[in-house]
Each structure stands twice: as structure tokens, then as C-alpha cells.
Motif scaffolding. Structure first.
Motif, PDB file in Angstrom:
ATOM      1  N   ASP A  29      64.435  65.915  33.910  1.00 21.88           N
ATOM      2  CA  ASP A  29      65.107  66.079  35.210  1.00 21.88           C
ATOM      3  C   ASP A  29      66.445  66.810  35.125  1.00 21.88           C
TER       4      ASP A  29
ATOM      5  N   ARG B  95      66.557  69.658  34.931  1.00 18.43           N
ATOM      6  CA  ARG B  95      66.253  70.816  35.758  1.00 18.43           C
ATOM      7  C   ARG B  95      66.722  70.638  37.206  1.00 18.43           C
TER       8      ARG B  95
ATOM      9  N   SER C 108      61.229  75.845  45.709  1.00 18.65           N
ATOM     10  CA  SER C 108      60.146  76.398  44.888  1.00 18.65           C
ATOM     11  C   SER C 108      58.968  76.831  45.751  1.00 18.65           C
TER      12      SER C 108
ATOM     13  N   TRP D  51      64.434  70.726  45.411  1.00 18.80           N
ATOM     14  CA  TRP D  51      63.809  71.586  44.397  1.00 18.80           C
ATOM     15  C   TRP D  51      62.436  72.057  44.858  1.00 18.80           C
TER      16      TRP D  51
ATOM     17  N   LYS E 148      58.111  64.275  38.192  1.00 15.44           N
ATOM     18  CA  LYS E 148      58.773  65.582  38.083  1.00 15.44           C
ATOM     19  C   LYS E 148      58.126  66.514  37.076  1.00 15.44           C
TER      20      LYS E 148
ATOM     21  N   ASP F 244      55.486  76.019  37.817  1.00 16.70           N
ATOM     22  CA  ASP F 244      55.685  77.063  36.799  1.00 16.70           C
ATOM     23  C   ASP F 244      54.395  77.837  36.542  1.00 16.70           C
TER      24      ASP F 244
ATOM     25  N   PHE G  34      56.943  70.152  38.170  1.00 14.24           N
ATOM     26  CA  PHE G  34      57.589  71.330  37.563  1.00 14.24           C
ATOM     27  C   PHE G  34      56.548  72.219  36.896  1.00 14.24           C
TER      28      PHE G  34
END
Ligand code: ARG
Length: 459
Positions: free
Chosen positions: A28, A30, A125, A121, A326, A334, A330
């Protein structure tokens, strides 16, 4: 170190394995930018509501400024003992500014903090993926425009069915990706509300103003129920489902690229930049990127299922299970990021082989349906019967080893005496595609209309 945050209640240090399973800082960190943004909004609100002094607020903002600089410069020392990004930042703030740091967590909990950081986030994103989907749509549109009337075989069951145009085929993907775009846009709209200020779960006795923080963080309003605010992760699940569906569309296109670029098909050639060689077979041009885009769909599906399963059966409000969300999210974002970029690059520079496409379009008796339709239209023969006559014609051509249009009129009339030489007007591939002018059909006139519409929307 973690005990500093709640040391009052504890006398012994956590077990090492406890620390290992509990810490999320590896993942996290990030969320650092979002966490600092949330703290700035919260500190400003606390001062505006006179819950902390302006002097304390200024000290806090100064410290947070320094912290974000350290993080961006890669100088920030993340500590596993401090568990997560929230406590790492708060502990550093204390080192930097002392006592006022302890006032930042007034009327706040890590539960609403993490819900806010994570929502910020995911929201940004999703917005980034919107732009990438649009780039891919533009690349497809450009290729569709350049190949609007090139013919290729259309398949069902991967058996030659009817000829279509390359432009038509590519525009099918533009439609699919436009729905992916709107799925992400819908998800963004639904997640556009702020959990901050829900505190641990029940709200707070302090006279906070959640509209101030919601607005400062770019949300349209605060979440209406504090229990929901800290418990909800459907925003993450919804975006994972949008990712999985988009990945699936990418995978189908990737699969077509793999097939089309194979030597037996040779419909397309990937550019050098998007091909790889073989270490033993010098002739090889492998479509590795397409294959990996196809593979990533499996992981995207896994992410969605993981997240649905983690959340299933969690009682309100926060449970630590939710910390494991998370890494999944993530990695899914990605992967989609890479896949969309790779697909855009491949499509942008792919070349189509006109002759091979045309030859293949003519193979497999692809205009047999046109023969049957002619019998219905010109001779008023019921379609089922026309189907039978056409089947016999295909068999005659196949036995002779020729195409349908190579049969003589006499040979066709031996099957159905009323057939005239006009039949030959509809048997060619070009005539076949040109005739399919129904709305949404493959005729170049219709395809060009769709391309023009999308150009207006996208360019
Ligand atoms: N690291 C935690 C997470 O990601 C933050 C929230 C912790 N809250 C708590 N009550 N322990 O979920």
C-alpha cells in the motif's frame, strides 16, 4: 514501533510472523500520494471547523509537504513495523513536526482513510484506462478506414461462413471496446463519493464537515452512511469486472492476431517491433505480445473472483480481510494497462495481406448463401428448398474441384432448371459483400457510414 500507535493497551511486542502477515506497507505504499492528499483535505477541514488551530494545521501541512517530497525522491524510509502507509506517514509526521502530528487523526480512522485512499486510486486508474481504451479504438478505426472494402472470410465455428470486409471486422472491436469504455465510465460515476469522515464506522462526535473534504478530494459528495463508507468495496469489484470484460475482448482480438499471423493463414503481418524471433528456428516471427495479452485474461478473471470471494460474507463494518484487496486490484489495473498499450501498438503497425485475404474470402464456397438468396428472390423458391439446391451445387463444385462460379450454367441447370445466367452476378465475393447493405451489415457503404460516425466521436 507499531505499538507506539496504540501502546497504551499492550505490553509485549507482536510476534515476527504476526508482523509479516499483518503488514501491508509493501503493497500500500503505492497509495502514498492519495494518503497525503486525504490528510491535507482532512487537516484543512479540521481547521476550518475549528477542531484544530490554524497553527497546528500549518505545521501539519508543512510536514506533509516534506513527506511527499521525500516519497517522490525515493528517500522515505518505509517501515514494516509501522504496518501500513497510513501509520508510516503519521509516524514520519511526528518525527518532523512533533506534537501537532498527533492531532491529525482527530475524527478519522484508518478505516475511512484507507477507503478514501483506495477509492481515489481506483478512480484515477479507471480514468487512465479510459484514455487507453480510446487510443486503441482510434488505432482500430484507422485500420478499418484504410481497409474498409478489403474482403476477408467471415467465420462461424472458425469455418468459412460468408465474406466480410476487413473494415467491418475491425469495427466490431471498436463497438466492443466502446462498451468497455462506458463500463469504466459508469463505474467511475458510481464510485464518485467520499468515505472520509465516516471515522471507524459510526461517524464522529466532532463537528466535522464532510462536504469540505469530499469536494477537496474531487468527489461529488460524501458517502451517506458511515457504515457503508468503511465497508464498501464494490467500487473495486465493479472495476475488476470491467477489467475482466475488457481483457476478454482484448483476448479475442489477440487470438485472432495469433491465427491471422500464422503461416497457413498469413492474413496479417505484425511489425518487427511487435514480433519476436525463435532461438532455434530462424524463419519464426512469433506473436508473443498477442499471446501474453491473451494470457493476462486468465489473471484478470482470477482477480475478480479473488475479490468477490474475499468480500463474500464479511460482516459490517471493516474487517482486516479487506487489506488484501489492494494487491489484487493494483495488479489487475497494471496488467490491463500493459495489455491495452501492447494491443494498440500491434494494431497500429499491423499490415494486412490483400491477396491472401481475398483468396481466403473466395474459398470454402463462401458465397453459397448468396446463391440460395438469389433462388429465393428471383425464383420465389422457399429458403429451405433453396438451401437444398445450393447444397447440391456446392457438392457438384466440390466433386469437380472448382469454385461455385466455375460451374457452367448447364451444370447448375441440371440441379435446378429455372436458374439463369444472372446467377453469376451474385456469386463473386465483391458482389456478396456489396449486397449486404442491411443496417450494421458488411457492405462497404454501411461500414464507411459507421467509420464516419466513429471518426466524429473519436477524432
Ligand atoms: N492497512 C489497512 C488496510 O489496508 C488499513 C486499515 C486498518 N484498519 C484497522 N482497523 N486495522 O485495510
Amino acid at each position: 514501533k507499531g505499538q507506539e500507535m496504540w501502546g497504551g493497551r499492550f505490553s509485549a511486542q507482536p510476534d515476527e510472523v504476526m508482523q509479516a502477515i499483518n503488514a501491508s506497507i509493501g503493497v500500500d505504499q503505492r497509495l502514498a500520494e492519495e494518503d497525503v492528499a486525504g490528510s491535507i483535505a482532512h487537516a484543512n477541514m479540521l481547521a476550518a471547523q475549528e477542531i484544530i488551530t490554524e497553527a497546528d494545521r500549518d505545521a501539519i501541512l508543512g510536514g506533509l509537504d516534506k513527506i511527499i517530497e521525500e516519497i517522490r525522491a525515493g528517500e522515505f524510509k518505509f517501515s514494516v513495523a509501522l504496518e501500513d502507509i497510513h501509520m508510516n506517514i503519521e509516524a514520519r509526521l511526528k518525527e518532523l513536526i512533533g506534537e501537532p502530528a498527533g492531532r491529525l487523526h482527530t475524527a478519522r480512522s484508518r478505516n475511512d482513510q484507507v477507503a478514501t485512499d483506495f477509492r481515489l486510486w481506483v478512480k484515477s486508474s479507471c480514468t487512465a484506462r479510459l484514455d487507453q481504451i480510446e487510443s486503441l479504438m482510434k488505432a482500430l478505426l484507422k485500420q478499418a478506414d484504410a481497409h474498409a472494402d478489403w474482403v476477408m472470410p467471415g467465420f462461424t465455428h472458425l469455418q468459412t461462413a460468408q465474406p466480410v470486409t476487413v473494415g467491418h471486422h475491425l469495427m466490431a472491436y471498436v463497438e466492443m471496446f466502446s462498451r468497455d469504455f462506458s463500463r469504466f465510465a459508469d463505474a467511475i460515476h458510481r464510485m464518485d463519493e467520499c468515505p472520509l469522515g465516516a471515522a471507524a464506522l459510526a461517524g464522529t462526535g466532532f463537528e466535522t464537515n464532510r462536504y469540505i473534504t469530499a469536494e477537496a478530494l474531487g468527489f461529488s459528495h460524501p458517502m451517506a452512511n458511515s457504515l457503508d463508507a468503511v465497508s464498501a468495496r464494490d467500487f473495486a469489484i465493479e472495476s475488476l469486472s470491467s477489467i475482466a470484460i475488457c481483457a476478454q475482448h482484448l483476448s479475442r482480438l489477440a487470438e485472432e492476431i495469433v491465427i491471422w499471423s500464422s503461416a497457413p493463414f498469413s492474413f496479417v503481418r505484425l511489425s518487427d517491433a511487435w514480433s519476436t524471433g525463435s532461438s532455434i528456428m530462424p524463419q519464426k516471427r512469433n506473436p508473443d505480445a498477442a499471446e501474453l495479452v491473451r494470457a493476462k485474461t486468465g489473471r484478470a478473471n482470477g482477480s475478480l473472483i479473488s475479490m468477490l470471494t474475499i468480500m463474500k460474507g464479511l460482516p459490517l463494518a471493516y474487517s482486516k480481510d479487506m487489506q488484501d484487496d489492494k494487491q489484487i486490484v493494483f495488479e489487475a489495473f497494471d496488467s490491463l494497462d500493459l495489455s491495452l498499450q501492447a494491443m494498440t501498438g500491434m494494431i497500429d503497425s499491423i499490415t494486412f495481406n490483400k491477396a491472401n485475404l481475398a483468396t481466403a474470402a473466395a474459398g470454402g464456397f463462401s458465397t453459397a448463401t448468396d446463391l440460395a438468396d438469389w433462388l429465393v428472390r428471383e425464383l420465389n423458391i422457399p429458403f429451405r428448398e433453396a438451401h437444398h439446391i445450393t447444397g447440391a451445387s456446392v457438392k457438384a463444385a466440390e466433386d469437380k474441384g472448382v469454385q461455385l462460379w466455375d460451374l457452367s450454367l448447364e451444370e447448375l441447370q441440371a440441379i435446378e432448371p429455372r436458374i439463369t445466367k444472372q446467377i453469376f452476378d451474385v456469386l463473386s465475393v465483391d458482389a456478396s459483400v456489396a449486397s449486404r447493405q442491411s443496417y450494421g451489415g458488411t457492405a462497404p457503404v454501411r461500414v464507411r457510414e459507421q467509420i464516419a460516425l466513429w471518426k466524429e466521436r473519436l477524432l
